[in-house]
Motif scaffolding. Structure first.
Motif, PDB file in Angstrom:
ATOM      1  N   PRO A 189       0.843  -1.205   0.000  1.00 26.61           N
ATOM      2  CA  PRO A 189       0.000   0.000   0.000  1.00 26.61           C
ATOM      3  C   PRO A 189       0.872   1.246   0.000  1.00 26.61           C
ATOM      4  N   ILE A 190       0.474   2.251  -0.776  1.00 27.33           N
ATOM      5  CA  ILE A 190       1.310   3.440  -0.901  1.00 27.33           C
ATOM      6  C   ILE A 190       1.499   4.136   0.445  1.00 27.33           C
ATOM      7  N   ALA A 191       0.529   4.051   1.331  1.00 31.00           N
ATOM      8  CA  ALA A 191       0.652   4.693   2.640  1.00 31.00           C
ATOM      9  C   ALA A 191       1.829   4.138   3.432  1.00 31.00           C
ATOM     10  N   GLN A 192       2.211   2.885   3.118  1.00 30.86           N
ATOM     11  CA  GLN A 192       3.323   2.258   3.818  1.00 30.86           C
ATOM     12  C   GLN A 192       4.637   2.343   3.041  1.00 30.86           C
ATOM     13  N   ALA A 193       4.584   2.876   1.830  1.00 31.09           N
ATOM     14  CA  ALA A 193       5.787   2.830   0.992  1.00 31.09           C
ATOM     15  C   ALA A 193       6.077   4.140   0.273  1.00 31.09           C
ATOM     16  N   ALA A 194       5.423   5.224   0.680  1.00 33.35           N
ATOM     17  CA  ALA A 194       5.687   6.507   0.023  1.00 33.35           C
ATOM     18  C   ALA A 194       7.146   6.915   0.170  1.00 33.35           C
ATOM     19  N   ASP A 195       7.761   6.577   1.312  1.00 35.07           N
ATOM     20  CA  ASP A 195       9.157   6.963   1.525  1.00 35.07           C
ATOM     21  C   ASP A 195      10.106   6.151   0.641  1.00 35.07           C
ATOM     22  N   ARG A 196       9.666   5.036   0.120  1.00 35.47           N
ATOM     23  CA  ARG A 196      10.457   4.282  -0.859  1.00 35.47           C
ATOM     24  C   ARG A 196      10.208   4.791  -2.275  1.00 35.47           C
ATOM     25  N   PHE A 197       8.950   5.075  -2.577  1.00 33.23           N
ATOM     26  CA  PHE A 197       8.596   5.472  -3.932  1.00 33.23           C
ATOM     27  C   PHE A 197       9.043   6.894  -4.263  1.00 33.23           C
ATOM     28  N   HIS A 198       8.842   7.806  -3.324  1.00 26.62           N
ATOM     29  CA  HIS A 198       9.000   9.223  -3.663  1.00 26.62           C
ATOM     30  C   HIS A 198      10.424   9.603  -4.084  1.00 26.62           C
ATOM     31  N   PRO A 199      11.473   9.127  -3.425  1.00 27.40           N
ATOM     32  CA  PRO A 199      12.826   9.484  -3.893  1.00 27.40           C
ATOM     33  C   PRO A 199      13.095   9.001  -5.317  1.00 27.40           C
ATOM     34  N   MET A 200      12.582   7.823  -5.663  1.00 29.96           N
ATOM     35  CA  MET A 200      12.751   7.332  -7.031  1.00 29.96           C
ATOM     36  C   MET A 200      12.018   8.243  -8.008  1.00 29.96           C
ATOM     37  N   TYR A 201      10.796   8.606  -7.650  1.00 25.37           N
ATOM     38  CA  TYR A 201       9.991   9.437  -8.535  1.00 25.37           C
ATOM     39  C   TYR A 201      10.638  10.804  -8.753  1.00 25.37           C
ATOM     40  N   THR A 202      11.098  11.432  -7.690  1.00 23.10           N
ATOM     41  CA  THR A 202      11.695  12.767  -7.825  1.00 23.10           C
ATOM     42  C   THR A 202      13.003  12.713  -8.618  1.00 23.10           C
ATOM     43  N   GLU A 203      13.746  11.626  -8.483  1.00 22.44           N
ATOM     44  CA  GLU A 203      14.981  11.487  -9.272  1.00 22.44           C
ATOM     45  C   GLU A 203      14.674  11.422 -10.756  1.00 22.44           C
ATOM     46  N   VAL A 204      13.680  10.612 -11.121  1.00 20.44           N
ATOM     47  CA  VAL A 204      13.309  10.490 -12.534  1.00 20.44           C
ATOM     48  C   VAL A 204      12.680  11.790 -13.027  1.00 20.44           C
ATOM     49  N   GLN A 205      11.870  12.419 -12.193  1.00 22.92           N
ATOM     50  CA  GLN A 205      11.240  13.685 -12.574  1.00 22.92           C
ATOM     51  C   GLN A 205      12.293  14.754 -12.861  1.00 22.92           C
ATOM     52  N   ALA A 206      13.295  14.836 -12.022  1.00 22.62           N
ATOM     53  CA  ALA A 206      14.353  15.825 -12.227  1.00 22.62           C
ATOM     54  C   ALA A 206      15.124  15.552 -13.521  1.00 22.62           C
ATOM     55  N   ALA A 207      15.337  14.280 -13.824  1.00 22.19           N
ATOM     56  CA  ALA A 207      16.085  13.930 -15.031  1.00 22.19           C
ATOM     57  C   ALA A 207      15.299  14.206 -16.303  1.00 22.19           C
ATOM     58  N   LYS A 208      13.975  13.974 -16.252  1.00 20.33           N
ATOM     59  CA  LYS A 208      13.159  14.113 -17.461  1.00 20.33           C
ATOM     60  C   LYS A 208      12.445  15.458 -17.552  1.00 20.33           C
ATOM     61  N   GLY A 209      12.314  16.153 -16.436  1.00 18.47           N
ATOM     62  CA  GLY A 209      11.750  17.487 -16.474  1.00 18.47           C
ATOM     63  C   GLY A 209      10.248  17.573 -16.594  1.00 18.47           C
ATOM     64  N   PHE A 210       9.515  16.508 -16.309  1.00 18.49           N
ATOM     65  CA  PHE A 210       8.057  16.571 -16.404  1.00 18.49           C
ATOM     66  C   PHE A 210       7.451  17.068 -15.086  1.00 18.49           C
ATOM     67  N   ARG A 211       6.200  17.556 -15.181  1.00 21.47           N
ATOM     68  CA  ARG A 211       5.512  18.072 -14.007  1.00 21.47           C
ATOM     69  C   ARG A 211       4.029  17.741 -14.131  1.00 21.47           C
ATOM     70  N   PRO A 212       3.531  16.754 -13.387  1.00 17.72           N
ATOM     71  CA  PRO A 212       2.115  16.377 -13.506  1.00 17.72           C
ATOM     72  C   PRO A 212       1.195  17.447 -12.933  1.00 17.72           C
ATOM     73  N   ASP A 213      -0.037  17.493 -13.441  1.00 23.86           N
ATOM     74  CA  ASP A 213      -1.012  18.451 -12.916  1.00 23.86           C
ATOM     75  C   ASP A 213      -1.299  18.190 -11.437  1.00 23.86           C
ATOM     76  N   ILE A 214      -1.441  16.922 -11.090  1.00 22.77           N
ATOM     77  CA  ILE A 214      -1.661  16.535  -9.700  1.00 22.77           C
ATOM     78  C   ILE A 214      -0.466  15.681  -9.275  1.00 22.77           C
ATOM     79  N   PRO A 215       0.346  16.138  -8.329  1.00 19.15           N
ATOM     80  CA  PRO A 215       1.568  15.398  -7.963  1.00 19.15           C
ATOM     81  C   PRO A 215       1.238  14.157  -7.145  1.00 19.15           C
ATOM     82  N   PRO A 216       2.152  13.209  -7.077  1.00 26.73           N
ATOM     83  CA  PRO A 216       1.896  11.982  -6.322  1.00 26.73           C
ATOM     84  C   PRO A 216       1.648  12.211  -4.841  1.00 26.73           C
ATOM     85  N   GLU A 217       2.208  13.307  -4.296  1.00 23.66           N
ATOM     86  CA  GLU A 217       2.005  13.569  -2.877  1.00 23.66           C
ATOM     87  C   GLU A 217       0.514  13.709  -2.530  1.00 23.66           C
TER      88      GLU A 217
END
Length: 347
Positions: A189-217
Motif C-alpha cells: 500500500p502506498i501509505a506504507q511505501a511513500a518513503d520508498r517510492f518518492h525518492p525514485m519518482y523525484t529522481e526520474v522527474q528531475a532527469a526528465k523534467g516533467f511536471r504532472p497536474d496533480i503530484p503523487p504527494e
C-alpha cells in the motif's frame, strides 16, 4: 420528447459509497475518498446526486465538484468520469435512457444556476459519437475549458495467455527479457511505501523534467474503504529499481505514477511492472485497467509504449458544458476568465 423522465436529488455524503458501489463504471474519481480530497485541493465543494425513475429506482449517479464564485452562490460544477450509468441491477442503458440522464442533469444545472461540465469515463462500451449526439440534443455543447481524455484500456478479464498473445512483438520481447532477469516483485500500500517510492519518482522527474497536474504527494494520504492505492516495486538484488502505482475503485484500476531508474531501464523493469499490474488487476477480479492517458502529439513514445500492450485505445466522450439561461452564466464565465489570468500571472 425524451422517452423517460428521471429526477436528480442531492444525496447525503454518508450514503454515497453504497450508491456508487452499485455501478459497474465506478472509477476512482467518483470514490468518496478521492472526491473529497480533490475538491479540497481546489477550494471546491462536493455534491452527490442520485438520478431516479418516477418510482424512485436509481438509474444513474453523479459526484460533482463545485467551485463557487464568491458572492454569487453559484459557480462551475465539474463532473469527471461520469455520470455513472451502468447499474448492477440493470442492463446497460440504451440511447433513450442516456438522453434522459443528460436531461435530468440539465434540469439540475438550470435550477441550481451552476454551469455544468462533464466528461464521461473512458470505457469500451461507450459509443462516443452517440454520446456527442445525445449531449447536443440536451443542450450540452463541447467545451475547451476542461481537458479531453484519451487513453488505453486493458480488459483484465482475459487469461494470462490471451494477455500475452495480445502484446505487440516489440513489447513482448523486452518483457520476456525482464522476466528472465531475476527481478523480484513487491506490492505494498502506498501509505506504507511513500518513503520508498518518492525518492525514485523525484529522481526520474528531475532527469526528465516533467511536471504532472496533480503530484503523487496528493495521493499518499488518501485512505478509504472505496479507494485503494498501492505501489508495485521491481527489485534487483534487494534494491528497488522501478516502481508503479495503481489506484483502484470498484471493478476498475488506473495507472497513476511510475519511476524507472537507469538500472531498471537496462533490465526493462517498466515492462515487467506494467505486465504484473495487468496480472494484479486480473487476480483481484477487476474488469478494466486504464493505463493513465496518452498524448500522441506531446508524448509519442509513451503513447506507443501503451498502445503496444494490446489494450484498446479510447477517447472519453466530452467534455461538454451546459450553461443555464440568465445573466448568472455570463458572470460565472467572467469570473473564471479573470481567475485563470491571475493564476497564469502568478505561475
Amino acid at each position: 420528447m425524451i422517452a423517460y423522465q428521471f429526477s436528480a436529488r442531492v444525496l447525503p455524503e454518508e450514503k454515497w459509497p453504497a450508491l456508487s458501489a452499485s455501478f459497474r463504471d465506478l472509477t476512482l474519481e467518483h470514490s468518496l475518498t478521492y472526491a473529497r480530497a480533490a475538491a479540497r485541493r481546489i477550494g471546491a465543494d462536493v455534491q452527490f446526486l442520485m438520478l431516479t425513475t418516477p418510482d424512485g429506482q436509481p438509474v444513474a449517479a453523479a459526484c460533482l465538484r463545485i467551485k463557487h464564485v464568491p458572492g454569487l452562490r453559484r459557480g462551475i460544477a465539474w463532473l469527471a468520469a461520469g455520470p455513472l450509468v451502468q447499474h448492477v441491477d440493470r442492463p446497460d442503458p440504451d440511447a433513450a435512457t442516456l438522453r434522459a440522464v443528460l436531461a435530468a442533469l440539465r434540469t439540475y444545472a438550470q435550477e441550481s444556476g451552476h454551469i455544468l461540465r462533464l466528461r464521461f469515463p473512458a470505457t469500451p462500451w461507450h459509443d462516443v459519437a452517440l454520446l456527442d449526439q445525445l449531449a447536443r440534443s440536451e443542450a450540452f455543447l463541447p467545451t475547451d475549458r476542461s481537458p479531453t481524455y484519451r487513453t488505453v484500456v486493458v480488459d483484465c478479464t482475459q487469461d494470462e495467455d490471451t494477455l500475452m498473445r495480445a502484446l505487440h512483438g516489440k513489447w513482448r520481447n523486452p518483457l520476456r527479457n525482464a522476466l528472465k532477469a531475476g527481478l523480484d516483485l513487491d506490492i505494498v500500500p502506498i501509505a506504507q511505501a511513500a518513503d520508498r517510492f518518492h525518492p525514485m519518482y523525484t529522481e526520474v522527474q528531475a532527469a526528465k523534467g516533467f511536471r504532472p497536474d496533480i503530484p503523487p504527494e496528493f495521493y499518499y494520504a488518501l485512505e478509504g474503504a472505496d479507494f485503494a492505492h498501492e505501489v508495485l516495486f521491481a527489485r534487483k538484488d534487494g534494491t528497488d529499481i522501478a516502481a508503479m502505482t495503481l489506484g483502484r475503485a470498484g471493478s476498475n484500476a488506473v495507472y497513476l505514477f511510475g519511476a524507472t531508474l537507469d538500472t531498471g531501464r537496462r533490465l526493462n523493469a517498466g515492462h515487467y511492472l506494467m505486465w504484473h499490474s495487468m496480472l494484479r488487476c486480473r487476480d483481484l477480479g477487476l474488469k478494466y485497467f486504464d493505463l493513465g492517458g496518452i498524448d500522441p502529439e506531446a508524448n509519442p513514445s509513451v503513447t506507443r509504449y501503451k498502445l503496444r500492450t494490446g489494450g484498446t485505445e479510447l477517447r472519453a466522450a466530452g467534455p461538454y458544458e451546459f450553461r443555464p439561461a440568465g445573466a448568472g452564466s455570463t458572470l460565472i464565465s467572467i469570473a473564471e476568465t479573470i481567475h485563470a489570468r491571475l493564476k497564469k500571472l502568478r505561475s
